[in-house]
Design a protein around this motif. Structure first.
Motif, PDB file in Angstrom:
ATOM      1  N   GLN A   1       7.152 -20.555  28.587  1.00 41.98           N
ATOM      2  CA  GLN A   1       7.388 -21.751  27.519  1.00 41.98           C
ATOM      3  C   GLN A   1       8.736 -21.832  27.469  1.00 41.98           C
ATOM      4  O   GLN A   1       9.059 -23.505  27.349  1.00 41.98           O
ATOM      5  CB  GLN A   1       7.307 -20.845  26.040  1.00 41.98           C
ATOM      6  N   GLU A   2       9.867 -21.470  27.848  1.00 36.56           N
ATOM      7  CA  GLU A   2      11.084 -21.857  28.011  1.00 36.56           C
ATOM      8  C   GLU A   2      11.067 -22.812  29.184  1.00 36.56           C
ATOM      9  O   GLU A   2      11.765 -23.807  29.423  1.00 36.56           O
ATOM     10  CB  GLU A   2      12.178 -20.791  28.157  1.00 36.56           C
ATOM     11  N   ALA A   3      10.476 -22.383  30.457  1.00 38.16           N
ATOM     12  CA  ALA A   3      10.638 -22.918  31.672  1.00 38.16           C
ATOM     13  C   ALA A   3       9.919 -24.396  31.813  1.00 38.16           C
ATOM     14  O   ALA A   3      10.253 -25.480  32.484  1.00 38.16           O
ATOM     15  CB  ALA A   3      10.496 -22.323  32.794  1.00 38.16           C
ATOM     16  N   THR A   4       8.906 -24.373  31.115  1.00 39.41           N
ATOM     17  CA  THR A   4       7.799 -25.526  31.124  1.00 39.41           C
ATOM     18  C   THR A   4       7.471 -26.245  29.890  1.00 39.41           C
ATOM     19  O   THR A   4       6.901 -27.369  29.891  1.00 39.41           O
ATOM     20  CB  THR A   4       6.317 -25.004  31.761  1.00 39.41           C
ATOM     21  N   GLY A   5       7.743 -25.599  28.526  1.00 41.57           N
ATOM     22  CA  GLY A   5       7.465 -26.307  27.309  1.00 41.57           C
ATOM     23  C   GLY A   5       6.200 -26.068  27.100  1.00 41.57           C
ATOM     24  O   GLY A   5       5.372 -26.718  25.933  1.00 41.57           O
TER      25      GLY A   5
ATOM     26  N   GLU B   1       6.456 -17.244  40.594  1.00 43.10           N
ATOM     27  CA  GLU B   1       5.391 -17.525  41.530  1.00 43.10           C
ATOM     28  C   GLU B   1       4.321 -18.689  40.932  1.00 43.10           C
ATOM     29  O   GLU B   1       3.803 -19.345  41.465  1.00 43.10           O
ATOM     30  CB  GLU B   1       4.328 -16.321  41.922  1.00 43.10           C
ATOM     31  N   TYR B   2       4.119 -18.685  39.559  1.00 41.55           N
ATOM     32  CA  TYR B   2       3.434 -19.519  38.551  1.00 41.55           C
ATOM     33  C   TYR B   2       3.849 -20.882  38.920  1.00 41.55           C
ATOM     34  O   TYR B   2       3.199 -22.027  39.151  1.00 41.55           O
ATOM     35  CB  TYR B   2       3.152 -19.291  37.489  1.00 41.55           C
TER      36      TYR B   2
ATOM     37  N   ALA C   1       2.103 -24.010  41.036  1.00 37.77           N
ATOM     38  CA  ALA C   1       1.895 -25.273  40.199  1.00 37.77           C
ATOM     39  C   ALA C   1       2.618 -26.367  40.881  1.00 37.77           C
ATOM     40  O   ALA C   1       1.819 -27.602  40.933  1.00 37.77           O
ATOM     41  CB  ALA C   1       2.118 -24.954  38.756  1.00 37.77           C
ATOM     42  N   ARG C   2       4.008 -26.236  41.059  1.00 46.48           N
ATOM     43  CA  ARG C   2       4.313 -27.337  41.726  1.00 46.48           C
ATOM     44  C   ARG C   2       3.643 -27.736  43.163  1.00 46.48           C
ATOM     45  O   ARG C   2       3.744 -28.882  43.320  1.00 46.48           O
ATOM     46  CB  ARG C   2       5.971 -27.030  41.938  1.00 46.48           C
ATOM     47  N   TYR C   3       3.340 -26.647  44.028  1.00 44.44           N
ATOM     48  CA  TYR C   3       2.907 -26.969  45.162  1.00 44.44           C
ATOM     49  C   TYR C   3       1.291 -27.821  45.232  1.00 44.44           C
ATOM     50  O   TYR C   3       1.052 -28.504  45.735  1.00 44.44           O
ATOM     51  CB  TYR C   3       2.549 -25.680  45.770  1.00 44.44           C
ATOM     52  N   LEU C   4       0.600 -27.500  44.059  1.00 36.10           N
ATOM     53  CA  LEU C   4      -0.559 -28.031  43.667  1.00 36.10           C
ATOM     54  C   LEU C   4      -0.309 -29.298  43.043  1.00 36.10           C
ATOM     55  O   LEU C   4      -1.535 -30.271  42.863  1.00 36.10           O
ATOM     56  CB  LEU C   4      -1.657 -27.190  43.010  1.00 36.10           C
TER      57      LEU C   4
ATOM     58  N   GLY D   1      -3.903 -33.004  36.836  1.00 38.54           N
ATOM     59  CA  GLY D   1      -2.560 -32.683  36.935  1.00 38.54           C
ATOM     60  C   GLY D   1      -2.179 -31.569  35.851  1.00 38.54           C
ATOM     61  O   GLY D   1      -0.856 -31.613  35.441  1.00 38.54           O
ATOM     62  N   VAL D   2      -3.255 -30.623  35.519  1.00 39.86           N
ATOM     63  CA  VAL D   2      -2.766 -29.988  34.224  1.00 39.86           C
ATOM     64  C   VAL D   2      -3.424 -28.525  34.450  1.00 39.86           C
ATOM     65  O   VAL D   2      -4.269 -28.259  35.060  1.00 39.86           O
ATOM     66  CB  VAL D   2      -3.425 -30.474  33.073  1.00 39.86           C
ATOM     67  N   ALA D   3      -2.509 -27.453  33.944  1.00 42.32           N
ATOM     68  CA  ALA D   3      -3.242 -26.037  34.178  1.00 42.32           C
ATOM     69  C   ALA D   3      -2.640 -25.410  33.092  1.00 42.32           C
ATOM     70  O   ALA D   3      -1.713 -25.740  32.234  1.00 42.32           O
ATOM     71  CB  ALA D   3      -2.564 -25.659  35.451  1.00 42.32           C
TER      72      ALA D   3
END
Length: 460
Positions: A69-73, A37-38, A42-45, A24-26
């Motif tokens: 970085q802001e969106a996902t940490g 799109e990333y 990522a959410r889809y997978l 569950g990591v990318a």
């Protein structure tokens, strides 16, 4: 294993999502500015984007690492030699990142830039050896990177030669090559393919520069293929090296009256439609740089400082907003707005339009023979001009048309030619903006078509 390639068609940039679905990591490698799109994939997978990897500090496009970085940490990683001013974890040659069963191994490959790093990919569930390498801006399909965007060109070329011969080319021949750019990018040479991937073995056998085993000869050939260095390289590098930010460009709708006022105040009006509708009718003084073909951002980068702010003109509002996003991708931020309603609204209000006659390349020879006063302006790059040209033509690359070229009489007709008609369209609009009255746009081909038709040419 999760592996996805994303291509920014306008810039020819490739980025990647790499990870382990079970863990569950990318990680995202070399993200573009637009990150939606990333996040969607990522959410889809069902994987988290916990890491962002940069092969180097990019000089041709603005990175999306700050937005990610802001969106996902996510933690941002870049080679220690990059001198990054943002919050990140630096790495050195040989560093490895574990993403479940997937390992990403750093291979320092200086040349394009001193910090440049390729990433070998290992899928431990299948075997211990790398199955692929993300080559970034070192090795492309059919070509290698240009070496002059960060250091002296010769020094960069020598570093690149060693990075290839002592590094990447020692990998197993079946190792897949996934580059950071496809054909059309300013970061490579004319041999760069549009093909999305290759293998080490195939490139070793068929990439012309990889067949050169003498360092001095490699340097000579690399430098001979260099095109001009775009003017906004330093701006883009500064954005990518500096503090994290969204780097967004906002473009507001402008009425026709506001566009008129902006033009009078010295703004650069950029028409992003195709060259055919532009030639048929455009706002007087506008420059034609179409956004429907690849390279819009790069080409506009050459011209962006020609006015006090930029006004975008499309077919409609969607054209204007899309062009503004492409401007943001190459660090062009001085966008005054876009013409609300596009060119349709301008014409519906009965405002004046200008036109540029189109001259099919097949009719150029007859036009030259019929009018001794007709001048030819060739707006290709210097390397193209030296290889092949029409006798008597004046040469000036399209992006250097800040004034009427020496040898061109602005009171006499001038036909503008390139290789395909695309750059000639930009140049014809620039000449018209400079007040040259008799400009004609040679369309449907160029100098090569002239030669194939049996007309005289010069070489060397």
């Amino acid at each position: 294993m999760v592996f996805r390639q994303f291509v920014h068609d306008d810039l020819g940039c490739a980025s990647y999502l790499v990870g382990d679905e079970r863990a569950g990591v990318a990680a995202v490698v070399d993200p573009a500015l637009e990150i939606d799109e990333y996040v969607r994939i990522a959410r889809y997978l069902g994987v988290r984007i916990d890491h962002v990897l940069e092969t180097h500090t990019h000089a041709d496009h603005v990175s999306g690492h700050g937005r990610l970085q802001e969106a996902t940490g996510a933690v941002i990683h870049v080679h220690r030699a990059a001198g990054a001013e943002y919050d990140h974890e630096p790495f050195d040659d040989g560093w490895e990142l574990e993403l479940g069963d997937v390992r990403v191994r750093a291979l320092h490959t200086p040349g394009h830039r001193p910090e440049h790093t390729a990433f070998a990919l290992v899928d431990a569930s299948r075997g211990p050896e790398p199955w692929a390498v993300l080559t970034g801006d070192s090795l492309f399909v059919g070509d290698v990177a240009r070496p002059d965007l960060a250091v002296e060109a010769e020094d960069g070329a020598r570093d690149l030669f060693r990075s290839l011969t002592d590094g990447l080319l020692r990998m197993a021949p079946e190792t897949e090559v996934w580059p950071g750019h496809l054909g059309g990018s300013m970061c490579g040479g004319p041999g760069m393919s549009m093909k999305i991937s290759s293998t080490i073995g195939y490139e070793r056998a068929h990439n012309p520069l990889l067949a050169v085993d003498d360092e001095d000869e490699f340097v000579r050939r690399s430098l001979a293929a260099l095109g001009p260095q775009p003017p906004n390289v330093a701006t883009v590098v500064a954005l990518n090296r500096g503090p994290l930010g969204a780097h967004a460009v906002t473009a507001r709708p402008l009425t026709s009256r506001q566009v008129e006022r902006r033009r009078a105040m010295g703004a650069l009006l950029v028409d992003v439609r195709a060259d055919l509708p532009f030639d048929e009718a455009h706002v007087p003084g506008a420059v034609s740089v179409t956004s429907i073909r690849a390279g819009f951002g790069t080409r506009l980068g050459w011209l962006a400082d020609m006015g006090d702010g930029i006004v975008l003109i499309g077919r409609d509002d969607a054209d204007g907003r899309a062009a503004a996003r492409l401007c943001a991708a190459v660090g062009i931020g001085d966008i005054a707005g876009y013409l609300a309603g596009g060119m349709t609204s301008w014409r519906e209000e009965g405002r004046p339009v200008a036109r540029i006659p189109r001259l099919p390349v097949g009719e150029l020879a007859a036009r030259v023979a019929a009018d001794p006063a007709l001048q030819l302006l060739d707006v290709r790059e210097g390397s193209e001009w030296r290889t092949l040209r029409i006798p008597g033509a004046v040469h000036r690359p399209y992006h250097h048309l800040r004034e009427v070229p020496e040898g061109i009489d602005p009171a006499a007709p001038v036909a503008v030619v390139c290789a395909s008609g695309q750059r000639a369209g930009i140049a014809a609009s620039l000449l018209a903006r400079l007040g040259v009255a008799g400009v004609e746009h040679v369309t449907g081909g160029g100098v090569g078509d002239w030669e194939r038709a049996g007309h005289p040419v010069e070489r060397g």
